[in-house]
Each structure stands twice: as structure tokens, then as C-alpha cells.
Design a protein around this motif. Structure first.
Motif, PDB file in Angstrom:
ATOM      1  N   PHE A 411       0.746  -1.291  -0.017  1.00  0.00           N
ATOM      2  CA  PHE A 411       0.024   0.130   0.271  1.00  0.00           C
ATOM      3  C   PHE A 411       0.813   1.268   0.058  1.00  0.00           C
ATOM      4  O   PHE A 411       0.334   2.308  -0.205  1.00  0.00           O
ATOM      5  N   SER A 412       2.168   1.052   0.311  1.00  0.00           N
ATOM      6  CA  SER A 412       2.989   2.506   0.504  1.00  0.00           C
ATOM      7  C   SER A 412       4.251   2.113   0.365  1.00  0.00           C
ATOM      8  O   SER A 412       4.829   0.991   0.668  1.00  0.00           O
ATOM      9  N   PRO A 413       5.029   3.008   0.354  1.00  0.00           N
ATOM     10  CA  PRO A 413       6.718   2.828   0.160  1.00  0.00           C
ATOM     11  C   PRO A 413       7.281   2.419   1.637  1.00  0.00           C
ATOM     12  O   PRO A 413       7.218   3.261   2.283  1.00  0.00           O
ATOM     13  N   GLY A 467       5.985   7.534  11.042  1.00  0.00           N
ATOM     14  CA  GLY A 467       4.959   7.552  10.080  1.00  0.00           C
ATOM     15  C   GLY A 467       4.504   6.100   9.836  1.00  0.00           C
ATOM     16  O   GLY A 467       3.655   5.927   8.942  1.00  0.00           O
ATOM     17  N   GLY A 468       5.031   5.110  10.636  1.00  0.00           N
ATOM     18  CA  GLY A 468       4.549   3.684  10.314  1.00  0.00           C
ATOM     19  C   GLY A 468       3.447   3.388  11.212  1.00  0.00           C
ATOM     20  O   GLY A 468       2.878   4.185  11.679  1.00  0.00           O
ATOM     21  N   SER A 469       3.039   2.105  11.063  1.00  0.00           N
ATOM     22  CA  SER A 469       1.888   1.644  11.969  1.00  0.00           C
ATOM     23  C   SER A 469       2.274   0.300  12.789  1.00  0.00           C
ATOM     24  O   SER A 469       3.513  -0.441  12.217  1.00  0.00           O
ATOM     25  N   ALA A 470       1.577  -0.062  13.746  1.00  0.00           N
ATOM     26  CA  ALA A 470       1.788  -1.044  14.553  1.00  0.00           C
ATOM     27  C   ALA A 470       0.617  -1.873  15.127  1.00  0.00           C
ATOM     28  O   ALA A 470      -0.227  -1.369  15.251  1.00  0.00           O
ATOM     29  N   ARG A 471       0.612  -3.228  14.942  1.00  0.00           N
ATOM     30  CA  ARG A 471      -0.539  -3.961  15.314  1.00  0.00           C
ATOM     31  C   ARG A 471       0.084  -5.480  15.884  1.00  0.00           C
ATOM     32  O   ARG A 471       1.000  -5.804  15.624  1.00  0.00           O
TER      33      ARG A 471
END
Length: 498
Positions: A411-413, A467-471
Motif C-alpha cells: 500500500f505504500s513505500p 509514520g509507520g503503524s503497529a498491530r
């Protein structure tokens, strides 16, 4: 205020006069208070702060004109409407009443319907004036506040935003300018809403203990910026001026999050730097304690030499830690981690942690110096070390089978890093709380209860900063969990995705 009955203070030295007004206004939705003279009227008014005073003029000692003048000189009571009830209908009496500050006049004998109407109109207007005054005070206070405050409806339409909120959301400073975009549309322009599970039940926060954050990721020109978001449902019926149900608070917690990150970095580095040199020291001393009488001199010399080397490294580590206390900003270095170093870094950490059953699945398209992550190399190392340590620390027998997989995001770089183990399965409550700072941290060290470790919340916040995400989620089928981090790429010849 709207739930309370308007207060009417009736002042008359004649019981018949008080009874007459009471019968007129009884059961009309008013709270009736009474005073028999001027001094009592002033004391009662100061006590109850009435919405209107029906004041007889002809009273002994202190007449109605003097009472009215004293009311106007009192800063608390100066705005209370005063209606003079008088048998005097001449021009001079009316002028005296106006000069004393009376708002209206009722001449005895009065028309009952007309007086009821006047009292109703004046109390309604006075309540509205008071609410406007209270709103003005509220707006003045929140305009000076250090936090941002918004009033929104369920759909996120903004009905009010103070100066700080407008600054945080990039809105014009003029509060008279209507806001066309919703709260969610505005925050998507510059912030990431984290953790996503807490924002999924917006705006109510009564069913989650996890704080909500807005994170503006770090860029070449600025440090990461954090806002903690809290909501309060307003009781619209308590104030007819408030027709929208949610008060939203935006609090700048950037410094607190930076301090938390530095604290976690310190803990992680302390553990790593102290443990490594202690191993040859403790092992060597244990061998000497058990077998020194049977050891050749040369072997003893080698053991002592390794222990001294460990002691020297420990001394250097202590000095490094002391420097870290004063120079923690060194952890924020230039983003320079190249993906061609990723496999060797994981291998090195696994060796240091004595973890043998670790499978590395690294997409070969990512193993190139052309791909640079939006995190410093030491941040990547600390993240990997924390995740791998957790798999070992909380595994039932401390020998987990771990799979570390790295692939390009669709979905993104960015890269998608997954660390999966075969240890414990977490409850829904634990999964919801893992990003909470220091969630059950002390209990993990004392062994009182299970959880996800001290540093996991900072793993997430470090990634959010970039600017990342975590789950996190349970393995299907279990047992075990998967921690999944999406880490942005800042420079790359973007690999094709499958």
C-alpha cells in the motif's frame, strides 16, 4: 441552569402584599423567595442570586429606591432585574426609580395577567443573558488554555475550536470563520490516528483504557509531534446553547513521549551492555571455584584473562551508560539504516540472545543498500531486540520457535516486519492494552502476571514517530502471537510487489 426553576424574590413589608404576589406566581414554574424589609432583601438576594426581584417601594427604614441603588452597587447583584411594585404613579416617582436602576415598574393595583407576562419575559431574558455571559467566560478561559478544545457533533462537524485547536489542525486563527471540513478530515491531512483500535470506537472512550494519539511523523524539517486526544460527552439538555454532544481535548504530549522513548532506550541498552561482558566473568569465576585445584596454570591464566576482558568491557559499558544519561539525544541520529544490513543484524541479535530456532524470511528484493528505512540503525536494533527478547521471555519454556519475515508493503513505500512466535496466546483485553505505556511492566519482572513487556509500547511509538503503524494479533491456528510493524522507506528504488 436550565434544569433549575427561575428564582423570584418578593420584597414587601406587608404580609398581604407578599401573599398577593405569591398567589399570582404560585405553581407557575418559579422558586419563590421572600423578604420583609430592605436589609433582609439585600441579604436574601446575595444568598440566592435571584432571576428577578419584585420590590415594593414604600417600606420603612430602607425604601425600595435605596434597596435598588444598593443592589446596583453590588458587583454580583448589579445585573439582577428589579421590578418596582408601587402605588406611586407620578412622573417623579418613575424618574427616581430609573435613577436608582430599576428595570420596570408595576403600579398597584396591577393586572394579574400582565404581571405574569412581565415576570415570564424578564426571567427568560435574564437567564439567556446569564448563559451568554457564562459562555463568554468559558470561551475566554479556553482561548487562553494551553490545550486545544473543540466542540463537535457525532459526525465530527466542528462547532467551536479554540486558538490552540485551530493551530493544531491548521485552521485560520479567526474563530468566526466557519469550519467546513470535519474533525476526521482535518486530522488525516497531517496526522496518523493511533492506535487504530482505539479510534475505531470514536468518539466514546468509556469502553477503552487505551489512550488515543494523533502523531505527526518525523520529517527532515521537524521532530515527531504527538497530541493525546480525550473526549467528554456534553449534556445538551443542561444548556440550550450547547446543541452538540462532544467536547474534544487536544493535549501536546510530545515531550512526554520523547522522554518515554529515551527511558526505554536506556533500559534496553543497559540490559544489553551489562549482560554481555558479565557472561565470561561469571562463567570463568564459576569454573575456577569448582575446578581450580585440578586446572593447569595456563588454563587458569586463560580464564582469568577472559574474565578481565569482560571486566574491562563492563567498565567501558558503565562509562557508555553514564554518557547516555547526559547525551540521550544521540539516539536520534540520521536515518541511515540500509536494508542490506537487516539479515546480519537479526542473526547477530539472535546469537547474543542465544536463540537458535529463529527462521528469517527476508524478501530478497529488499536486501539492497538502495532501500533506507525512516528509522536510525540503533532504533531498528532496539526494536528487533525487544521483540525477540519478548518471544523468549514470555515463552512457557523460554525456547520459542520464531519466524521473522520482512516483505514490501502493498500500500505504500514501506516494509512490513512480522515477528511470530509459538508462545502464549493473549486475551482480547491484553491485545487491546499492549500499546499502553508500561502495561503491567513491573509485574512482568516480578512474575506476578503475564503480559507483553515493558518496551512494547515504545516499539509502537517509535514506529508511529516515523509514520509507520503497529498491530498485534494471535496466531491462527495458535498458540503464539504476531507483532506486525509497517516501517516507511525514505529512499529506495521501490521493489515491485507481488
Amino acid at each position: 441552569m436550565a434544569d433549575q426553576q427561575p428564582i423570584v424574590l418578593i420584597v414587601d413589608d406587608e404580609p398581604l402584599g407578599r401573599d398577593s404576589l405569591e398567589s399570582l406566581l404560585f405553581n407557575q414554574g418559579y422558586a419563590l423567595e421572600f423578604a420583609a424589609n430592605g436589609a433582609e432583601a439585600l441579604a436574601k438576594a446575595a444568598q440566592v442570586i435571584p432571576d428577578i426581584i419584585l420590590l415594593d417601594v414604600m417600606m420603612p427604614d430602607m425604601d425600595g429606591f435605596e434597596v435598588c441603588r444598593r443592589l446596583r452597587d453590588d458587583p454580583v447583584l448589579a445585573d439582577v432585574p428589579v421590578v418596582l411594585v408601587t402605588a406611586l404613579d407620578d412622573r417623579d416617582s418613575r424618574l427616581a426609580g430609573i435613577e436608582a436602576g430599576a428595570d420596570d415598574f408595576v403600579t398597584k393595583p396591577f393586572d394579574r395577567a400582565e404581571l405574569r407576562t412581565r415576570v415570564s419575559t424578564i426571567t427568560r431574558l435574564n437567564r439567556f443573558r446569564r448563559m451568554l455571559a457564562e459562555r463568554s467566560k468559558f470561551e475566554w478561559v479556553v482561548e487562553q488554555a494551553e490545550d486545544g478544545y473543540l466542540i463537535t457533533d457525532e459526525a465530527g462537524k466542528i462547532h467551536y475550536a479554540n486558538h490552540k485547536a485551530r493551530l493544531y489542525l491548521g485552521l485560520p486563527a479567526n474563530n468566526e470563520t466557519p469550519v467546513e471540513e470535519t474533525f476526521h478530515q482535518l486530522i488525516r491531512k497531517q496526522y496518523n490516528a493511533e492506535p487504530q483500535s482505539a479510534w475505531a470506537i470514536w468518539p466514546d472512550e468509556s469502553n477503552t483504557k487505551t489512550p488515543r494519539y494523533l502523531v505527526r511523523p518525523e520529517s527532515e524539517a521537524s521532530q515527531p509531534f504527538w497530541l493525546q486526544v480525550s473526549t467528554l460527552q456534553l449534556n445538551a439538555s443542561a444548556n440550550p446553547l450547547v446543541t452538540v454532544p462532544w467536547l474534544v481535548q487536544l493535549r501536546d504530549v510530545t515531550d512526554q513521549m520523547a522522554a518515554k522513548t529515551d527511558r526505554w532506550n536506556f533500559h534496553a541498552m543497559l540490559l544489553h551492555k551489562f549482560r554481555t561482558p558479565l557472561i565470561p566473568m561469571v562463567t570463568g569465576l564459576d569454573l575456577l571455584n569448582q575446578y581450580i585445584d585440578d586446572m593447569p596454570r595456563e588454563e587458569i591464566r586463560q580464564i582469568v584473562s577472559r574474565a578481565l576482558l569482560g571486566a574491562d568491557r563492563l567498565q567501558n559499558s558503565i562509562e557508555d551508560v553514564l554518557r547516555f544519561i547526559y547525551l540521550s539525544s544521540e539516539m536520534r541520529v540520521e536515518k541511515d539504516f540500509r536494508m542490506d544490513k537487516f539479515r546480519s543484524l537479526i542473526t547477530q541479535i539472535c546469537h547474543e540472545l542465544e536463540m537458535e530456532n529463529v527462521k528469517i524470511l527476508l524478501d530478497e528484493r529488499l536486501e539492497t543498500p538502495d532501500i533506507i528505512l525512516n528509522l536510525a540503525g540503533n532504533s531498528i536494533e532496539l526494536i528487533l531486540r525487544e521483540l525477540l527478547q519478548n518471544t523468549k521471555k514470555f515463552h512457557p519454556n523460554h525456547k520459542p520457535a520464531v519466524t521473522v519475515s520482512v516483505s514490501p508493503s502493498r500500500f505504500s513505500p514501506a516494509i512490513v516486519l512480522q515477528v511470530a512466535d509459538d508462545g502464549i496466546t493473549l486475551s482480547s483485553e491484553q491485545l487491546a492494552q499492549v500499546w499502553t505505556p508500561y502495561y503491567q511492566g513491573e509485574k512482568y519482572f516480578t512474575g506476578e502476571s503475564a503480559g507483553m513487556g515493558l518496551g512494547l509500547s515504545v516499539v509502537a511509538s517509535t514506529v508511529w514517530n516515523a509514520g509507520g503503524s503497529a498491530r498485534i494479533y494471535n496466531q491462527t491456528p495458535g498458540p503464539g502471537v504476531v507483532v506486525e510493524l509497517t516501517i516507511p522507506i525514505i529512499h529506495a528504488k521501490q521493489p515491485a510487489t507481488a
